[in-house]
Design a protein around this motif. Sequence first.
Motif, PDB file in Angstrom:
ATOM      1  N   VAL A 120       3.374   5.767   6.980  1.00 24.86           N
ATOM      2  CA  VAL A 120       2.827   7.119   7.042  1.00 24.86           C
ATOM      3  C   VAL A 120       2.530   7.507   8.484  1.00 24.86           C
ATOM      4  O   VAL A 120       2.693   8.642   8.901  1.00 24.86           O
ATOM      5  CB  VAL A 120       1.526   7.152   6.216  1.00 24.86           C
ATOM      6  CG1 VAL A 120       0.775   8.438   6.445  1.00 24.86           C
ATOM      7  CG2 VAL A 120       1.851   6.960   4.760  1.00 24.86           C
ATOM      8  N   SER A 121       2.095   6.520   9.263  1.00 27.19           N
ATOM      9  CA  SER A 121       1.658   6.825  10.622  1.00 27.19           C
ATOM     10  C   SER A 121       1.773   5.540  11.420  1.00 27.19           C
ATOM     11  O   SER A 121       1.827   4.447  10.849  1.00 27.19           O
ATOM     12  CB  SER A 121       0.209   7.307  10.580  1.00 27.19           C
ATOM     13  OG  SER A 121      -0.429   7.041  11.803  1.00 27.19           O
ATOM     14  N   ASP A 122       1.818   5.649  12.724  1.00 30.18           N
ATOM     15  CA  ASP A 122       1.885   4.410  13.514  1.00 30.18           C
ATOM     16  C   ASP A 122       0.485   3.835  13.735  1.00 30.18           C
ATOM     17  O   ASP A 122       0.335   2.761  14.282  1.00 30.18           O
ATOM     18  CB  ASP A 122       2.591   4.674  14.854  1.00 30.18           C
ATOM     19  CG  ASP A 122       2.036   5.939  15.532  1.00 30.18           C
ATOM     20  OD1 ASP A 122       1.095   6.529  14.951  1.00 30.18           O
ATOM     21  OD2 ASP A 122       2.532   6.312  16.612  1.00 30.18           O
ATOM     22  N   ARG A 123      -0.563   4.570  13.289  1.00 32.87           N
ATOM     23  CA  ARG A 123      -1.933   4.043  13.446  1.00 32.87           C
ATOM     24  C   ARG A 123      -2.278   3.161  12.255  1.00 32.87           C
ATOM     25  O   ARG A 123      -1.942   3.492  11.124  1.00 32.87           O
ATOM     26  CB  ARG A 123      -2.931   5.206  13.506  1.00 32.87           C
ATOM     27  CG  ARG A 123      -2.752   6.051  14.752  1.00 32.87           C
ATOM     28  CD  ARG A 123      -3.388   7.434  14.681  1.00 32.87           C
ATOM     29  NE  ARG A 123      -4.638   7.575  13.952  1.00 32.87           N
ATOM     30  CZ  ARG A 123      -5.294   8.731  13.849  1.00 32.87           C
ATOM     31  NH1 ARG A 123      -4.817   9.813  14.456  1.00 32.87           N
ATOM     32  NH2 ARG A 123      -6.406   8.819  13.171  1.00 32.87           N
ATOM     33  N   THR A 182      -4.232  -2.050   7.606  1.00 30.91           N
ATOM     34  CA  THR A 182      -3.292  -1.670   6.543  1.00 30.91           C
ATOM     35  C   THR A 182      -2.336  -0.601   7.063  1.00 30.91           C
ATOM     36  O   THR A 182      -2.770   0.308   7.774  1.00 30.91           O
ATOM     37  CB  THR A 182      -4.091  -1.108   5.349  1.00 30.91           C
ATOM     38  OG1 THR A 182      -4.936  -2.142   4.874  1.00 30.91           O
ATOM     39  CG2 THR A 182      -3.180  -0.646   4.234  1.00 30.91           C
ATOM     40  N   ILE A 183      -1.090  -0.721   6.726  1.00 30.96           N
ATOM     41  CA  ILE A 183      -0.113   0.327   7.095  1.00 30.96           C
ATOM     42  C   ILE A 183       0.365   0.970   5.796  1.00 30.96           C
ATOM     43  O   ILE A 183       1.243   0.427   5.109  1.00 30.96           O
ATOM     44  CB  ILE A 183       1.099  -0.263   7.858  1.00 30.96           C
ATOM     45  CG1 ILE A 183       0.656  -1.094   9.064  1.00 30.96           C
ATOM     46  CG2 ILE A 183       2.060   0.849   8.262  1.00 30.96           C
ATOM     47  CD1 ILE A 183       0.176  -0.285  10.253  1.00 30.96           C
ATOM     48  N   PRO A 184      -0.184   2.129   5.396  1.00 32.54           N
ATOM     49  CA  PRO A 184       0.286   2.784   4.162  1.00 32.54           C
ATOM     50  C   PRO A 184       1.740   3.229   4.322  1.00 32.54           C
ATOM     51  O   PRO A 184       2.139   3.635   5.408  1.00 32.54           O
ATOM     52  CB  PRO A 184      -0.638   4.002   4.029  1.00 32.54           C
ATOM     53  CG  PRO A 184      -1.790   3.716   4.932  1.00 32.54           C
ATOM     54  CD  PRO A 184      -1.266   2.871   6.033  1.00 32.54           C
ATOM     55  N   VAL A 185       2.515   3.113   3.238  1.00 33.34           N
ATOM     56  CA  VAL A 185       3.920   3.528   3.318  1.00 33.34           C
ATOM     57  C   VAL A 185       4.237   4.515   2.213  1.00 33.34           C
ATOM     58  O   VAL A 185       3.603   4.516   1.156  1.00 33.34           O
ATOM     59  CB  VAL A 185       4.882   2.310   3.202  1.00 33.34           C
ATOM     60  CG1 VAL A 185       4.788   1.414   4.410  1.00 33.34           C
ATOM     61  CG2 VAL A 185       4.604   1.521   1.939  1.00 33.34           C
ATOM     62  N   PRO A 239       0.823  -1.234   0.000  1.00 29.87           N
ATOM     63  CA  PRO A 239       0.000   0.000   0.000  1.00 29.87           C
ATOM     64  C   PRO A 239       0.847   1.271   0.000  1.00 29.87           C
ATOM     65  O   PRO A 239       0.935   1.983   0.996  1.00 29.87           O
ATOM     66  CB  PRO A 239      -0.829  -0.126   1.294  1.00 29.87           C
ATOM     67  CG  PRO A 239      -0.061  -1.040   2.173  1.00 29.87           C
ATOM     68  CD  PRO A 239       0.745  -1.949   1.300  1.00 29.87           C
ATOM     69  N   TYR A 240       1.495   1.555  -1.142  1.00 28.39           N
ATOM     70  CA  TYR A 240       2.254   2.805  -1.275  1.00 28.39           C
ATOM     71  C   TYR A 240       1.277   3.964  -1.428  1.00 28.39           C
ATOM     72  O   TYR A 240       0.226   3.811  -2.060  1.00 28.39           O
ATOM     73  CB  TYR A 240       3.148   2.762  -2.521  1.00 28.39           C
ATOM     74  CG  TYR A 240       4.354   1.878  -2.363  1.00 28.39           C
ATOM     75  CD1 TYR A 240       5.361   2.191  -1.441  1.00 28.39           C
ATOM     76  CD2 TYR A 240       4.495   0.730  -3.137  1.00 28.39           C
ATOM     77  CE1 TYR A 240       6.472   1.373  -1.295  1.00 28.39           C
ATOM     78  CE2 TYR A 240       5.609  -0.101  -2.996  1.00 28.39           C
ATOM     79  CZ  TYR A 240       6.594   0.234  -2.061  1.00 28.39           C
ATOM     80  OH  TYR A 240       7.691  -0.576  -1.917  1.00 28.39           O
TER      81      TYR A 240
END
Length: 1489
Positions: A700-703, A690-693, A655-656
């Motif tokens: 992007v965020s630790d949430r 999902t952890i967007p990067v 998830p870029y």
Amino acid sequence: MSHPPLSHSVTLLWDITQKGYEKKRGKLLAPYIPQIQDLHTEAVQAALAKYKERKMPMPSKRRSVLVQSSVEACTPPDTSSASEDEGSLRRQGRLTTATAPFPGLAHPGAEHWFNRVIQGSSSTTSSSASSTSSHPGGRGANSNTTDNHWVPPDVTGLSERSQGGSMRAAPQGHHHHAGVMETADGVPVNSRVSSKIQQLLNTLKRPKRPPLREFFLDDFEELLDVQQPDPHQPKPEGQQMGPLEGEPLEGGGGHRPPSLLAALQRWGTTQPKSPCLTALDNSGKAVYTLTYGKTWTLLDPTGPYWTLLDHTNSPTVALVFPNSDPVMFMVAFYGCLLAQLVPVPIEVPLTRKDAGSQQVGFLLGSCGVTLALTTDACQKGLPKSQTGEVAAFKGWPRLLWFVTDSKHVVKPPKDWYPPIQEASNYIAYIEYKTSKEGSTMGITVTHAAMLAHCQSLTQACGYAEAETITNVLDFKREAGLWHGVLTSVMNRMHVISIPYSLMKVNPLSWIQKVHTYKARVAVVKSRDMHWSLLAQRDQRDLSLSSLRMLIVADGANPWSISSCDAFLNVFQARGLRPEVICPCASSSEAMTVAIRRPPESGVPPPGKAVLSMGGLSHSVIRVDTEEKLSVLTVQDVGQVMPAALVCVVRVEGTPYLCHTDEVGEICVSSASTGTAYYGLPGRTKNVFETIPVKLSGIPVSDRPFTRTSLLGFVGPDSLVFVVGKMDGLMVVSGRRHNADDVVATALAVEPMKFVYRGRIAVFSVAVLHDERIVVVAEQRPDASEEDSFQWMSRVLQAIDSIHQVGVYCLALVPANTLPKAPLGGIHISETKQRFLEGCLHPCNVLMCPHTCVTNLPKPRQKQAEVGPASMIVGNLVAGKRIAQACGRDLSQLEDNDQARKFLYMQDVLQWRAQATPDHPLFLVLNAKGAVVNSASCLQLHKRAERVAVALTEKGRLNAGDHVALVYPPGIDLIATFYGCLYAGCVPVTVRPPHPQNLATTLPTVKMIVEVSKSVCILTTQAIMKLLKSKEAAAAVDVKSWPMVLDTDDLPRKRTPQLYKPPTPEMLAYLDFSVSTTGILAGVKMSHAATSALCRSIKLQCELYPSRQIAICLDPYCGLGFALWCLCSVYSGHQSILVPPLELETNASLWLSAVSQYKVRVTFCSYSVMEMCTKGLGSQTEALRLRNVNLSCVRTCMVVAEERPRISLTQTFSKIFKDLGLSTRAVSTTFGCRVNVAVCLQGTAGPDPTTVYVDMRALRHDRVRLVERGSPHSLPLMESGKILPGVKVIVANTETKGPLGDSHLGEIWVSSPHNATGYYTVYGEEALHTDHFNTRLCFGDTVTNWARTGYLGFLRRTELTDASGERHDALYVVGSLDETLELRGMRYHPIDIETSVIRAHKSIAECAVFTWTNLLVVVVELEGSEQEALDLVALVTNVVLEEHYLIVGVVVVVDPGVIPINSRGEKQRMHLRDGFLADQLDPIYVAYNM
């Protein structure tokens, strides 16, 4: 795209009254509708105009199929819509469509994508009174003509192999009229079928849009074209976006309740008279208003919700409430929350077969639900079982049904304070959601998330205490639940709930209620706005001035903009202010994602984006400057929710974060989203965690973020734009298309009077490694075939032009037959399921595989042939031996003296008549199993003598004359055969004509008699009468028969002298047979070959006088004739003859005879085996009781001239194993015209082996052995053992060089019993000498070989044969004449047919052939004619998937239409002639585009 346009004159077909009505109506409505042409409709018309007038072939359909329609065809269908966006009311006329043109926008810089519209200004208000859609579309069909350098495929060359000099067994003497076309081999063609095929060829000659790219071809593999990205496709150029943050949530002091129950308790005790919810009936009257006090009272501790705890151990409870009863639902929902149970609201199951009902049951089971709450009225309406209890629905767990509207509500005690918890992270409720594949998942929402969502909605919408809100949506889920049941309670609002059933009767009801109750907020879908437009002129005095927010729940749908614009356009005059329209975007997982704020909150003005469709298909945001047609106009859905963090990520893979000008999936991180899919941890992790990067790989965020399944981007002023949903996303050849956009294009194709507007489903199916688009629509009952077909072809053209994508299949189904979603709309996944299972039952189908399948392997180029010498060297280098094998050597055997004595069959019979006069040779059985005729050696000899006398004295025949023997199977046939030999005549056995079917069977008899130059016919009295009857005269010229003698009552006379042939090379008999390609070929058998054949069979099967064998074969040609007439006389064994026709009256006749006579060796044909498996499959128990025992059988051989039918022999073995049949007993033989018995299992030697070969390699004339069960594997069984004296070699068909072991080539045979040549009329022996006398061009160039015309290969096995040598197995793959040359590859029809038969349970039989390079598939339908059209797509799919071929024509016929010869082989060429002459009476013929 290969379909030409269809005429524009369709609009003239409206009758004059309709026109008059439209005109009058237009005048009346003129003041309300600005005259603007809807851009999308204009785009579609412009796209269609670019197509030239060229006819497409219309499918032909039998009359009975035309009439079939749905059961409820008379009732107008439910008018709700495909994506619940809009439907149509049952009106004769519709408003003219309109939408404002969008200014052409230039540069792809962020600010320039949008046309900022302050929605009040009338000059730019875009409007559309029918929400066709607001995405104008379509690159012109010729916009890229300059790059069309690829060559159109050749689809016209006749690929028929010249049929040599042999003749076709079709009635001769057609009078060729001038207008009749001829096929390649002179068969007249009915012009109707061929003109359609010509039309089809014309449409196919146009090149496909995407050229086939170059890709390498591995030695074996056909590589599918992997879609390479187009180098010119647009790529994102903007910056990488950052996450977008909503405004902070106001910490609202004391009035923010700690939980929703606390709010309910507060209002219930402090404001008990305050109205909470008003329910309406179907006439729009308010039937009940629930106050906050009453709501709280109904949650009494002695009331139903606390007693529920006694009935269930599970924390989850199903809520089953109809859409018309919001009051009971609301009480039940809060009752469950209070009793700390988890409600799972679901739809009311109306029938046991509701669309998706099984999946809902699965959800309930996985959530552990055992209790269902419902109302009394609803419980009474549920389907019941015989015992009166609620029926068990398929796939549902056992449920206890509990009725909540108890009449005895007790007031709670004064000091009642239930334990109300603060909002926690425990599950509050589970909302169901149906995925794209049709599976139903439960999304869990915690108490904390539910409360946080209500707070953020309150802030975003500016809800105030005691406001009135009208809710048209389903209150059980999504926006209807969030606004109408949860947030409303938090703010003590009054909800007017408008049931779906009322909307169907009166689409204006919600507007009337806004007017009556002076509602401040309304929650609707674009469909509701669309419906009210169609009915609005009925009411002039409505006012919408009280509205401060019109929340459009599906504002994220690309078509909602046209509904919003059209609605505003009409209702602005009734007090609707432009700025109150607030589209919002939401999903079940993330709840509300974004909403346009009410005007008083001081947000920037709304925006519109006019985007290039082409760009969007590559996930890039661009403005289409040159072509205003191919654009999509979308409106923003406002700003992000308070306290939420939003970002847009790439759809596939990691998830870029997306670029600013790139479309991706919107993700939300917030306290107010769902938390999980219940019981599905894997999917939960993918979606809710999902952890967007960033592109650098840094998160992007630790949430964690939740994926919303909405596709969109963030525009200027932080406005969120949505262009589609993941569920509607179709990725075709690497480009993305949105199902809703395609629906909109279909809807813009005029005239719309053939289908229902809201009842169109668009989805994609995976066929051959890519997604293919399928469009299904409901057809109006009054639409004619031609009109519908015309509309369909225009839809195809419009979609192709606007979306630059081909539609694979367009199907129309009868009205009211598509599965419905609970509240209107079409259940897409269920429709797709029905399509794939072949139970959609369309009434019209148009398939376009030629247009949209562009990833086929490259057509095979024939390589420059390797010379035979290098081939040999190659084989030696590779360590492969030359593929040759032979049976036992005859010269070494001990029966040589006898063989020399037995050179002439007539001598053998005379010798037996003297040596063993009373030895029984033949028994003939009738249908009852009784012996009706028998012959000992002497009896046969005497009968033969009488025949010989009749021939010489009565018939005055000379030695060498040819005599046709036309007899039913029996002793007469055998006796007359030897009678001919005694008289020196040459017998020709001919199958008698069928009395019930003279028209087709008699011409073949006539033809054989003429071609064989027979001067006399011997037959029975009955057949003699038939040959000269009046009925026969209708089929043939009866005056031209040669002399006919009947042999029923011949005088007892001895022949003075038996004829002695001067040499054994003299002709003994002629063997005529019709090949599967419809060619009549007669071969010459010499006396030497005849006795050699009998000797080989005798040795292989160990036959001698004490043996009995049973024969269930036709005795007219090939090995069947030899076994029936020759072998018993030669070897002296007794033959039990079972005429195959008798099995039609008694299927167990053959097996009973085998058991009764304890036969060790038996022969049958495939048709006999099929009759036994089909007719006796279920009767093995009954046979056992009749003492049928097959354990005596050592070998049961199927006489065949084809590849062994392994599935049939295995089924036969399996079924009759119960009767003692050894699994090793069944095998096959192989013979052909040049040698009637090449292989035959016999009694000794290893069992037949089976190998698995790769079907794809076979198409390239190669053999590649693979493991059983591997993809594309094809089982091949060895065709018995090579007979003594027979030598076999495998040769290259073109170079005539020998091939190596396990190489595919033509089987050549050399043996003493080869036939000596063809016997044909026209002296074309030259053509055929090479069939009988051919030599290898290298290696052993001395031996004379006969070419069998069959492809196969030899393989040395690990087994040893009787002589102790390693055993060589011969595998027959198929007849060379039958093969289809398509795309440079060689296909065997049987392989395609096997795939097709597997495609649907109603396909009984199938045959394929080619016609002008088109593959024609004929299927026999065993079932109702309604299923005929289901087969078209399934047949096309399976042939594409498994054989990489596009089917040109699908013909659906009745069972029994495909002609089959006596050996059970399909006569594909006869079928082809019948099809072209239009004689098949097909149920349906579909021409694939």
